[in-house]
Design an enzyme around this catalytic site. Structure first.
Site, mmCIF file in Angstrom:
data_model
loop_
_atom_site.group_PDB
_atom_site.id
_atom_site.type_symbol
_atom_site.label_atom_id
_atom_site.label_comp_id
_atom_site.label_asym_id
_atom_site.label_seq_id
_atom_site.Cartn_x
_atom_site.Cartn_y
_atom_site.Cartn_z
ATOM 1 N N ILE A 122 0.910 -1.148 0.000
ATOM 2 C CA ILE A 122 0.000 0.000 0.000
ATOM 3 C C ILE A 122 0.949 1.196 0.000
ATOM 4 O O ILE A 122 1.560 1.507 1.010
ATOM 5 C CB ILE A 122 -0.932 0.005 1.233
ATOM 6 C CG1 ILE A 122 -1.825 -1.241 1.241
ATOM 7 C CG2 ILE A 122 -1.788 1.269 1.235
ATOM 8 C CD1 ILE A 122 -2.730 -1.354 2.457
ATOM 9 N N PRO A 123 1.102 1.847 -1.157
ATOM 10 C CA PRO A 123 2.236 2.743 -1.381
ATOM 11 C C PRO A 123 2.136 4.143 -0.781
ATOM 12 O O PRO A 123 2.108 5.149 -1.492
ATOM 13 C CB PRO A 123 2.306 2.812 -2.911
ATOM 14 C CG PRO A 123 0.884 2.642 -3.340
ATOM 15 C CD PRO A 123 0.277 1.687 -2.352
ATOM 16 N N CYS A 124 2.133 4.239 0.550
ATOM 17 C CA CYS A 124 2.077 5.558 1.181
ATOM 18 C C CYS A 124 3.350 6.367 0.909
ATOM 19 O O CYS A 124 3.340 7.585 1.046
ATOM 20 C CB CYS A 124 1.808 5.433 2.678
ATOM 21 S SG CYS A 124 2.991 4.434 3.572
ATOM 22 N N HIS A 125 4.425 5.681 0.491
ATOM 23 C CA HIS A 125 5.662 6.410 0.174
ATOM 24 C C HIS A 125 5.490 7.314 -1.046
ATOM 25 O O HIS A 125 6.292 8.198 -1.278
ATOM 26 C CB HIS A 125 6.825 5.432 -0.037
ATOM 27 C CG HIS A 125 6.629 4.478 -1.181
ATOM 28 N ND1 HIS A 125 5.899 3.305 -1.032
ATOM 29 C CD2 HIS A 125 7.037 4.518 -2.470
ATOM 30 C CE1 HIS A 125 5.890 2.672 -2.205
ATOM 31 N NE2 HIS A 125 6.562 3.385 -3.088
#
Length: 160
Positions: A122-125
């Site tokens: 889950i690409p919060c970056h």
């Protein structure tokens, strides 16, 4: 419901602790301490390890692992919205808030991003400040910068 299994996987930016079961991956976190890398990966986590391996080797841009993170309804909505940010692209907390239907919810959205239990998948970056700055990242800003450069090596170099 099955109990969670755990494995430890070495990445270029730290050891990932992966937790999940047949219902999906409930957490992927990066550790700042050294732990022994798992030799026997539980069957329910093998696909996740393989896909992370492919990601770090530059051979995967989209994850198909079944996810099962635990959080509030609002957090779940924010995390689902994160999945819409494509590989190699970034978005902002404001854009994320607007796409969720409430531009004023920016702090709540940022807070939910910070509580994302599934690192990288889950690409919060990929969420940055409206001014293009790398804002808070639970795994450390140096990891966020590394991940963004890994996903888009040519474009990102000009930002830093």
């Amino acid at each position: 419901m099955e109990s969670n299994q755990t494995t430890y996987y070495k990445t270029p930016i730290g050891i990932a602790k992966i937790t999940g079961n047949e219902d999906g991956i409930s957490s992927v976190s990066v550790l700042d301490t050294e732990v022994e890398i798992s030799k026997n990966i539980p069957d329910c986590l093998k696909n996740c390890v393989q896909q992370l391996d492919e990601y770090f080797n530059g051979n995967r841009t989209k994850f198909t692992v079944k996810l099962n993170p635990k959080g509030t309804d609002f957090q779940q909505k924010v995390w689902a919205e994160l999945l819409n940010v494509p590989f190699g692209k970034t978005s902002t907390y404001l854009a994320q808030s607007k796409s969720l239907g409430n531009a004023k919810a920016i702090r709540a959205v940022a807070s939910a991003n910070g509580k994302n239990p599934v690192w990288i998948l889950i690409p919060c970056h990929r969420i940055i400040g409206s001014d293009g700055s790398l804002t808070g990242y639970a795994g450390g800003l140096w990891r966020k910068k590394w991940l963004l450069q890994h996903e888009n090596p040519s474009q990102q170099q000009s930002l830093f």
